[in-house]
Write an enzyme that holds these catalytic residues in place. Structure first.
Site, short mmCIF file in Angstrom:
data_model
loop_
_atom_site.label_atom_id
_atom_site.label_comp_id
_atom_site.label_asym_id
_atom_site.label_seq_id
_atom_site.Cartn_x
_atom_site.Cartn_y
_atom_site.Cartn_z
N TYR A 123 0.80 -1.22 0.00
CA TYR A 123 0.00 0.00 0.00
C TYR A 123 0.84 1.27 0.00
O TYR A 123 0.29 2.36 0.01
CB TYR A 123 -0.87 0.04 1.26
CG TYR A 123 -2.27 -0.45 1.06
CD1 TYR A 123 -2.53 -1.79 0.84
CD2 TYR A 123 -3.34 0.43 1.09
CE1 TYR A 123 -3.82 -2.25 0.69
CE2 TYR A 123 -4.63 -0.02 0.92
CZ TYR A 123 -4.87 -1.35 0.73
OH TYR A 123 -6.14 -1.79 0.57
N LYS A 190 3.29 -13.83 6.20
CA LYS A 190 3.51 -14.93 5.24
C LYS A 190 5.03 -15.12 5.16
O LYS A 190 5.63 -15.07 4.09
CB LYS A 190 2.90 -14.53 3.88
CG LYS A 190 2.87 -15.63 2.87
CD LYS A 190 1.70 -16.55 3.00
CE LYS A 190 1.79 -17.70 2.00
NZ LYS A 190 0.78 -18.73 2.18
N ASP A 223 -2.90 -17.13 5.46
CA ASP A 223 -3.95 -17.99 4.88
C ASP A 223 -4.60 -18.84 5.97
O ASP A 223 -5.82 -18.97 6.04
CB ASP A 223 -3.43 -18.83 3.71
CG ASP A 223 -2.02 -19.34 3.92
OD1 ASP A 223 -1.39 -18.95 4.92
OD2 ASP A 223 -1.55 -20.13 3.10
N ASP A 247 -5.94 -4.94 5.71
CA ASP A 247 -7.08 -4.45 4.95
C ASP A 247 -8.08 -5.58 4.71
O ASP A 247 -9.28 -5.45 4.96
CB ASP A 247 -6.56 -3.89 3.62
CG ASP A 247 -7.65 -3.27 2.79
OD1 ASP A 247 -8.54 -2.63 3.38
OD2 ASP A 247 -7.61 -3.41 1.56
#
Ligand code: NAD
Length: 364
Positions: A123, A190, A223, A247
């Site tokens: 972002y 991640k 995930d 987000d």
């Protein structure tokens, strides 16, 4: 009197801001509102969606309540929301997700807080258009320095994650946990795939966690986090995430408690804070006195707590909860059937909340 900047915004923003302002005033909170414009209407009038006077007001007052603002696609205007966050360095986006009795939802007992880093990650806005000379140059450089090759016809978005920004947001999450009586912080990443960005995020998260032995710490791969939140959301307390995952997971968590109409939020920095709903300007409902003011009013509750007006904040939250639990004077999205003709409008729901505040003030 505390002076607060009120930015009504555009689309459904002005009617939501008006509802929230009336409810906050009805708590008796000593707030003097400084109303400042931003969004598409002021852009059409003055050619700028964020007049200097509005920026100056938030900078001076250090606290703002803001309605949603449309980000037109491809207009050339800067995003007011992103600009304000970056300009004021509002690095922490705080989104409490709490179940209220009476809201149609899959779950009834959710109480978690999403803390999203607001300044870095994909972002950050560092992007290079396909075929631009910068993209070509960068791709050539990267292909010379990496075993993995990037196709020449690629666009690039850069994902910076720094020690500085990670340290301050994770510290913010732990401080928030401590000051709000929370027991656990979960850092989401991640790191198994992106070792030099998410891996760094995880390493810094672990370092910060060591300074807070009174708060439990754990980490989750993003995930798996999504699946866990759907299966057993009650296991989680405070989540801290880099910008993009934050987000996405904020909206997932809003879904856990009944949708965007009831999800409040705050963007907080060391020198200023802006309180606003998670949802956008819902332009198709603008001016119809239809959408749910709850998210905006609960953002006002967060603001009252931030201002140290805890008693007013708790009374307002209880009045909102009571009106929702009763289920009579609520907007269409809070009725079991969305076509229910007994649904009331934005201002009517605010009136019901204000009436409840009146009752709460009466001696028993
Ligand atoms: P949105 O949140 O405005 O609306 C999506 C849908 O959610 C609506 O059609 C409606 O069905 C529902 N919804 C939203 N708010 C609701 C409410 N208060 N009560 C009941 N239902 C509600 O999302 P969008 O359509 O993707 O975005 C519209 C505009 O808002 C875009 O220009 C976007 O950039 C902007 N936006 C602004 C902010 C902000 O100001 N912070 C945040 C998100 C999106």
């Amino acid at each position: 009197m505390v002076r607060v900047t009120l930015i009504p915004g555009d689309g459904t923003g002005p009617e939501l801001a008006q509802a929230a302002r009336r409810c906050i005033d009805a708590t008796g909170a000593a707030i003097e509102w400084e109303i400042c414009q931003a969004g598409s209407e002021v852009a059409a009038r003055l050619g700028d969606p964020l007049p200097e006077q509005t920026i100056e007001s938030v900078t001076r007052n250090r606290v703002a309540l803001k309605g949603p603002i449309t980000t037109p696609v491809g207009s050339g205007y800067r995003s007011v929301n992103v600009f304000l966050r970056q300009h004021l360095d509002l690095y922490a986006c705080v989104r409490p997700c709490k179940s209220y009795r009476g809201i149609p939802s899959r779950y009834q007992d959710i109480d978690l807080v999403v803390i999203r880093e607001n300044t870095e990650d994909l972002y950050a806005g560092i992007e290079f258009q396909k075929d631009s000379s910068q993209a070509q140059e960068l791709i050539s450089w990267l292909n010379n320095h990496s075993k993995r090759k990037i196709r020449q016809d690629s666009g690039l978005s850069i994902k910076p994650i720094s020690v500085y920004a990670t340290e301050r947001i994770v510290r913010f999450a732990f401080e928030y946990a401590r000051s709000h009586g929370r027991r656990k912080v979960t850092s989401v990443h991640k790191a198994n795939i992106m070792k030099h960005t998410d891996g760094l995020w995880l390493e810094v998260s672990r370092e910060v966690a060591r300074r807070y032995p009174d708060i439990q710490f754990e980490d989750r791969i993003v995930d798996n986090m999504c699946m866990q939140l759907v299966i057993r959301p009650q296991m989680y307390d405070v989540l801290v995430l880099p910008n993009l995952y934050g987000d996405i997971i904020s909206d997932l968590c809003a879904g856990l408690i009944g949708g965007l109409g009831v999800a409040p939020g705050a963007n907080i920095g060391d020198n200023a804070a802006i309180f606003e709903a998670t949802h956008g300007s819902a332009p198709k409902y603008a001016g119809l006195n239809k959408v749910n003011p709850t998210a905006m009013i609960l953002s006002g509750v967060l603001m009252l707590h931030h201002l140290g007006m805890h008693q007013q904040a708790s009374r307002l939250e209880k009045a909102v909860a009571d009106v929702i639990a009763e289920g009579r004077f609520v907007t269409y999205d809070l009725k079991p059937n969305r076509d229910d003709p007994s649904a009331v409008g934005t201002s009517d729901m605010a009136d019901a909340i204000i009436a409840r505040l009146g009752q709460a003030a009466l001696p028993h």
